[in-house]
Write a protein that holds these residues in place. Structure first.
Motif, PDB file in Angstrom:
ATOM      1  N   SER A  26      21.140  75.926 -26.971  1.00  0.00           N
ATOM      2  CA  SER A  26      20.283  76.591 -27.949  1.00  0.00           C
ATOM      3  C   SER A  26      20.399  75.945 -29.322  1.00  0.00           C
ATOM      4  CB  SER A  26      20.670  78.070 -28.023  1.00  0.00           C
ATOM      5  OG  SER A  26      19.869  78.759 -28.953  1.00  0.00           O
ATOM      6  N   LEU A  27      21.626  75.595 -29.712  1.00  0.00           N
ATOM      7  CA  LEU A  27      21.826  74.920 -30.996  1.00  0.00           C
ATOM      8  C   LEU A  27      21.113  73.572 -31.027  1.00  0.00           C
ATOM      9  CD1 LEU A  27      23.228  74.905 -33.759  1.00  0.00           C
ATOM     10  CD2 LEU A  27      25.238  73.919 -32.659  1.00  0.00           C
ATOM     11  N   GLY A  28      21.076  72.870 -29.887  1.00  0.00           N
ATOM     12  CA  GLY A  28      20.366  71.598 -29.830  1.00  0.00           C
ATOM     13  C   GLY A  28      18.881  71.759 -30.138  1.00  0.00           C
ATOM     14  N   PHE A  29      18.258  72.827 -29.625  1.00  0.00           N
ATOM     15  CA  PHE A  29      16.849  73.059 -29.926  1.00  0.00           C
ATOM     16  C   PHE A  29      16.655  73.411 -31.400  1.00  0.00           C
ATOM     17  CE2 PHE A  29      16.047  73.227 -25.372  1.00  0.00           C
ATOM     18  CZ  PHE A  29      14.750  72.736 -25.293  1.00  0.00           C
ATOM     19  N   VAL A  30      17.589  74.150 -31.976  1.00  0.00           N
ATOM     20  CA  VAL A  30      17.486  74.474 -33.404  1.00  0.00           C
ATOM     21  C   VAL A  30      17.548  73.199 -34.241  1.00  0.00           C
ATOM     22  CG1 VAL A  30      18.663  75.605 -35.334  1.00  0.00           C
ATOM     23  CG2 VAL A  30      18.378  76.809 -33.164  1.00  0.00           C
ATOM     24  N   VAL A  31      18.461  72.295 -33.894  1.00  0.00           N
ATOM     25  CA  VAL A  31      18.551  71.016 -34.606  1.00  0.00           C
ATOM     26  C   VAL A  31      17.266  70.216 -34.429  1.00  0.00           C
ATOM     27  CG1 VAL A  31      19.784  68.825 -34.711  1.00  0.00           C
ATOM     28  CG2 VAL A  31      21.064  70.953 -34.449  1.00  0.00           C
ATOM     29  N   GLY A  79      21.732  85.947 -18.313  1.00  0.00           N
ATOM     30  CA  GLY A  79      21.445  86.352 -16.940  1.00  0.00           C
ATOM     31  C   GLY A  79      22.217  85.543 -15.918  1.00  0.00           C
ATOM     32  N   LEU A  80      22.331  84.228 -16.163  1.00  0.00           N
ATOM     33  CA  LEU A  80      23.062  83.352 -15.243  1.00  0.00           C
ATOM     34  C   LEU A  80      24.541  83.724 -15.191  1.00  0.00           C
ATOM     35  CD1 LEU A  80      23.183  80.869 -13.404  1.00  0.00           C
ATOM     36  CD2 LEU A  80      23.431  79.451 -15.461  1.00  0.00           C
ATOM     37  N   VAL A  81      25.117  84.020 -16.363  1.00  0.00           N
ATOM     38  CA  VAL A  81      26.533  84.399 -16.403  1.00  0.00           C
ATOM     39  C   VAL A  81      26.762  85.670 -15.603  1.00  0.00           C
ATOM     40  CG1 VAL A  81      28.309  85.313 -17.942  1.00  0.00           C
ATOM     41  CG2 VAL A  81      27.100  83.231 -18.558  1.00  0.00           C
ATOM     42  N   LEU A  82      25.874  86.621 -15.716  1.00  0.00           N
ATOM     43  CA  LEU A  82      26.031  87.875 -14.984  1.00  0.00           C
ATOM     44  C   LEU A  82      25.928  87.653 -13.475  1.00  0.00           C
ATOM     45  CD1 LEU A  82      26.616  90.635 -16.193  1.00  0.00           C
ATOM     46  CD2 LEU A  82      24.207  91.203 -15.942  1.00  0.00           C
ATOM     47  N   LEU A  83      25.011  86.778 -13.063  1.00  0.00           N
ATOM     48  CA  LEU A  83      24.875  86.489 -11.631  1.00  0.00           C
ATOM     49  C   LEU A  83      26.092  85.734 -11.100  1.00  0.00           C
ATOM     50  CD1 LEU A  83      21.113  85.440 -11.434  1.00  0.00           C
ATOM     51  CD2 LEU A  83      22.162  87.523 -10.526  1.00  0.00           C
ATOM     52  N   TYR A 118       8.347  76.148 -27.137  1.00  0.00           N
ATOM     53  CA  TYR A 118       9.263  75.354 -27.956  1.00  0.00           C
ATOM     54  C   TYR A 118       9.791  76.178 -29.129  1.00  0.00           C
ATOM     55  CZ  TYR A 118      10.958  71.569 -30.962  1.00  0.00           C
ATOM     56  OH  TYR A 118      11.733  70.751 -31.758  1.00  0.00           O
ATOM     57  N   ALA A 119       8.935  77.033 -29.688  1.00  0.00           N
ATOM     58  CA  ALA A 119       9.360  77.866 -30.817  1.00  0.00           C
ATOM     59  C   ALA A 119      10.414  78.875 -30.385  1.00  0.00           C
ATOM     60  CB  ALA A 119       8.156  78.587 -31.425  1.00  0.00           C
ATOM     61  N   ILE A 120      10.241  79.456 -29.207  1.00  0.00           N
ATOM     62  CA  ILE A 120      11.173  80.514 -28.769  1.00  0.00           C
ATOM     63  C   ILE A 120      12.270  79.959 -27.874  1.00  0.00           C
ATOM     64  CG2 ILE A 120       9.349  82.246 -28.927  1.00  0.00           C
ATOM     65  CD1 ILE A 120       9.186  82.197 -25.869  1.00  0.00           C
ATOM     66  N   ALA A 121      12.411  78.642 -27.801  1.00  0.00           N
ATOM     67  CA  ALA A 121      13.411  78.035 -26.906  1.00  0.00           C
ATOM     68  C   ALA A 121      14.841  78.492 -27.205  1.00  0.00           C
ATOM     69  CB  ALA A 121      13.307  76.516 -26.953  1.00  0.00           C
ATOM     70  N   PRO A 122      15.294  78.530 -28.476  1.00  0.00           N
ATOM     71  CA  PRO A 122      16.699  78.925 -28.713  1.00  0.00           C
ATOM     72  C   PRO A 122      17.040  80.307 -28.172  1.00  0.00           C
ATOM     73  CG  PRO A 122      15.820  77.821 -30.646  1.00  0.00           C
ATOM     74  CD  PRO A 122      14.663  78.032 -29.721  1.00  0.00           C
ATOM     75  N   PRO A 123      16.307  81.370 -28.516  1.00  0.00           N
ATOM     76  CA  PRO A 123      16.671  82.668 -27.924  1.00  0.00           C
ATOM     77  C   PRO A 123      16.409  82.736 -26.432  1.00  0.00           C
ATOM     78  CG  PRO A 123      14.672  82.873 -29.231  1.00  0.00           C
ATOM     79  CD  PRO A 123      15.227  81.521 -29.498  1.00  0.00           C
ATOM     80  N   LEU A 124      15.420  82.001 -25.949  1.00  0.00           N
ATOM     81  CA  LEU A 124      15.116  82.018 -24.518  1.00  0.00           C
ATOM     82  C   LEU A 124      16.259  81.409 -23.719  1.00  0.00           C
ATOM     83  CD1 LEU A 124      13.033  82.696 -22.348  1.00  0.00           C
ATOM     84  CD2 LEU A 124      12.034  80.419 -22.693  1.00  0.00           C
ATOM     85  N   ILE A 125      16.824  80.314 -24.202  1.00  0.00           N
ATOM     86  CA  ILE A 125      17.961  79.685 -23.505  1.00  0.00           C
ATOM     87  C   ILE A 125      19.154  80.629 -23.476  1.00  0.00           C
ATOM     88  CG2 ILE A 125      19.678  77.833 -23.713  1.00  0.00           C
ATOM     89  CD1 ILE A 125      17.448  76.010 -24.647  1.00  0.00           C
ATOM     90  N   LEU A 126      19.408  81.291 -24.586  1.00  0.00           N
ATOM     91  CA  LEU A 126      20.527  82.238 -24.622  1.00  0.00           C
ATOM     92  C   LEU A 126      20.306  83.389 -23.647  1.00  0.00           C
ATOM     93  CD1 LEU A 126      21.071  82.396 -28.487  1.00  0.00           C
ATOM     94  CD2 LEU A 126      22.590  81.329 -26.826  1.00  0.00           C
ATOM     95  N   THR A 156      28.775  79.603 -20.617  1.00  0.00           N
ATOM     96  CA  THR A 156      28.456  80.278 -21.873  1.00  0.00           C
ATOM     97  C   THR A 156      28.424  79.304 -23.038  1.00  0.00           C
ATOM     98  OG1 THR A 156      29.503  82.298 -21.054  1.00  0.00           O
ATOM     99  CG2 THR A 156      29.143  82.134 -23.428  1.00  0.00           C
ATOM    100  N   LEU A 157      29.446  78.472 -23.129  1.00  0.00           N
ATOM    101  CA  LEU A 157      29.499  77.508 -24.228  1.00  0.00           C
ATOM    102  C   LEU A 157      28.350  76.513 -24.133  1.00  0.00           C
ATOM    103  CD1 LEU A 157      31.355  77.095 -26.652  1.00  0.00           C
ATOM    104  CD2 LEU A 157      32.628  75.412 -25.323  1.00  0.00           C
ATOM    105  N   ALA A 158      27.998  76.104 -22.914  1.00  0.00           N
ATOM    106  CA  ALA A 158      26.874  75.179 -22.733  1.00  0.00           C
ATOM    107  C   ALA A 158      25.562  75.820 -23.180  1.00  0.00           C
ATOM    108  CB  ALA A 158      26.787  74.743 -21.277  1.00  0.00           C
ATOM    109  N   GLY A 159      25.386  77.103 -22.880  1.00  0.00           N
ATOM    110  CA  GLY A 159      24.176  77.788 -23.321  1.00  0.00           C
ATOM    111  C   GLY A 159      24.069  77.861 -24.828  1.00  0.00           C
TER     112      GLY A 159
END
Length: 592
Positions: free
Chosen positions: A51-56, A21-25, A8-16, A44-47
């Motif tokens: 991530s912003l949702g987890f920060v909030v 990786g998904l965008v590249l694939l 949960y702590a690392i969720a924002p950078p992990l989602i990004l 990209t915008l959804a990602g």
């Protein structure tokens, strides 16, 4: 030793990172159809918003800060030589624990108020940069998948850096912010100016990283630890414990001289060479390390004397990358600088505070004076960004507890205003690629919404009503500088604020100046009047086609949304500045 990871702590950078990786694939396997680019845009915008949702969510939760990647409390400290490991013979107890040890575990990643402010700022700015990228990619020969992958990598670093609580993670996150920007700058094919800008940025960044790593290595060598809290405690307690009051020489049974240190109600014996090492070896080395670390970060935030790269790189890079450099990269640099100075080197404030004050004064002065001479919009914003770095640095040059909060508050206000200016410049540059200030003459008559928005952003940056966001930001900084005894720095900032008024107001005045035609009714020499007379022919209608682009209306929608988003935020900060004035100090205080 097995470390527990709090996902949960690392969720924002992990989602990004997962989105990158998904965008590249998707870019590799999606067929080359018209819908491929919009799919990558949306992912990209959804990602970013995910991530912003987890920060909030983390900001709204109650409880202590979240920490992960922690060293167990039982591991007191390093076993190698260094200031943090120099314990007095016989135990060396300071405040009930061994010298160099900290109360509680030391962690590499922490989510507190400081982290959430900078992560939220980076992600909101990242969403705006993604919107600008949609417009850029719709008309340029740029590989979409690689562009979004690199952009998301920058955001991963920008979100991770303020959460870093050890020197290794801090340096890695800072480089993750910097390295992808080189490629983004040169990703536009057959663009000589972009390639030149990328090379300049690469050389500057390499030098800054080398200088900063040298300073970091000295700090590690002297303290034997990379954790910021242990480093701070070693620097704070070792000189007091080993060379402070209560040191008495005594003779041992063998005739050798030892030093007996009285710490609280306890006495400990200290080898004589240890005291000598602290007295003669450490004072010269620690200030050198502090200066090197400051110099390394000064490159990152384009502070004097490491500012010369800014204008050429901003002008040569694609506009979304210039906006990224002016806000996201700069915010990451300031986050790292504040972490090192306040969390690790606060005991050395007598060394670094005067340096920061002098650098701030020189930075704001050089930035404003160079901006006065500019006739290109992007170059003016580049030098203006240098001057703004001086304003952000200024509170750090005084020794008050609230100074850091003032710097962060100004950075938040600046991000909204500067991003807004870049969004309108992006809109105008698609119609008039020269990017000269004269291209904005009469903009309010051709496109009232864009003209009014740009004028509002410029007035905010100047700190004039009705742009109260910039005014309140400068008042916060002035107050902290004066309260901290930096009267001379406040005078320098006041003079520079007046200088800045000239070029901001001059640019805003052009927006409301009608275009003059020649006496015979023909166009002016620069063709401005002709474009005013026939806006559709030059793509000036605001909704028409861009020559050579194919007339895709969708290319204008993202930049329009970016203008609206930044305009709403800047207007909210002007109407209710307490949204930032109350939030930033509370968050920062809770995190200390």
């Amino acid at each position: 030793m097995i470390q527990q990871i709090d996902y949960y702590a690392i969720a924002p950078p992990l989602i990004l990172a997962l989105t990158a990786g998904l965008v590249l694939l998707l870019d590799a396997f999606l067929p080359r159809r018209p819908y491929a680019r919009p799919v990558l845009d949306a992912v990209t915008l959804a990602g970013v918003f995910g991530s912003l949702g987890f920060v909030v969510s983390q900001a709204l939760r109650d409880g202590p800060p979240i920490q992960t990647f922690c060293v167990p409390e039982g591991l007191a400290g390093p076993a190698r030589a260094g200031l943090g490991a120099l314990t007095p013979a016989g135990g060396g107890i300071v405040a009930g624990r061994p010298l160099g040890a900290v109360a509680g575990p030391s962690c590499s990643f922490a989510v507190d108020g400081f982290t959430l402010i900078f992560a939220g700022l980076a992600l909101v700015a990242g969403a705006v940069v993604v919107l600008l990228s949609m417009t850029e990619l719709s008309s340029k020969d740029i590989p979409v998948g690689e562009w979004y992958f690199l952009l998301l990598c920058v955001l991963v670093g920008a979100v991770t850096l303020p959460a870093a609580r050890d020197l290794i993670m801090l340096v890695v996150a800072l480089e993750l912010v910097s390295l992808p920007v080189f490629a983004l700058t040169a990703l536009r094919r057959y663009d000589g100016r972009g390639s030149e800008a990328a090379v300049k940025l690469f050389l500057v960044s390499v030098v800054s990283t080398a200088v900063m790593l040298f300073g970091v290595s000295l700090l590690y060598g002297m303290t034997g630890t990379v954790y910021l809290d242990r480093l701070a405690q070693a620097l704070r307690e070792a000189p007091r414990a080993l060379d402070g009051p209560g040191m008495d020489p005594v003779s041992t049974d063998g005739g050798a001289m030892e030093t007996i240190a009285r710490i609280g109600d306890q006495w400990s014996s200290v080898p004589e060479y240890t005291s000598l090492q602290l007295v003669y070896d450490l004072p010269p080395v620690i200030p050198v390390a502090v200066v090197l670390v400051i110099a390394g970060f000064a490159f990152k935030v384009a502070a004097v004397p490491f500012h010369a790269w800014a204008a050429d790189v901003y002008q040569g890079a694609p506009l979304p990358v210039a906006a990224l450099l002016s806000v996201i990269s700069k915010a990451a640099g300031f986050a790292g600088l504040i972490l090192v100075l306040v969390a690790a080197l606060h005991s050395q404030i007598a060394t670094w505070a005067p340096i920061i004050a002098i650098v701030a004064a020189l930075t704001m002065t050089a930035g404003n004076l160079l901006a006065l001479r500019q006739r290109n919009a992007v170059r003016l914003l580049a030098w203006s960004s240098v001057a703004q770095s001086g304003y952000i640095l200024a509170p750090l040059g005084v020794e008050t507890p609230e100074a850091v909060g003032a710097s962060i508050t100004y950075l938040v206000f600046y991000a909204a205003m500067n991003l807004g200016a870049f969004t309108v410049v992006m809109l105008v540059s698609r119609r008039r690629e020269r990017g000269e200030l004269d291209d904005y003459r009469g903009l309010v008559f051709r496109n009232p919404a864009a003209g009014l928005a740009l004028a509002f952003f410029l007035i905010c940056l100047a700190g004039l009503p009705p742009g109260l966001a910039g005014l309140f930001a400068k008042i916060v900084v002035f107050r902290e500088i004066v309260d901290g005894g930096g009267a001379w720095l406040a005078i320098v900032m006041a003079v520079n604020t007046v200088i800045g008024l000239y070029y901001y107001v001059a640019w805003a005045a052009r927006i409301f100046t009608p275009v003059r035609a020649a006496a015979d009714g023909t166009a002016a020499a620069d063709g401005t009047a002709a474009r005013e007379a026939d806006p559709a022919a030059a793509g000036e209608s605001g909704t028409g086609a861009v020559p050579g682009v194919g007339g895709a209306r969708g290319g204008w929608l993202p930049v329009g949304a970016a203008i609206v988003l930044t305009g709403v935020v800047a207007l909210a900060f002007s109407v209710a500045p307490q949204l930032v004035l109350d939030l930033v100090p509370a968050f920062f205080t809770a995190s200390r």
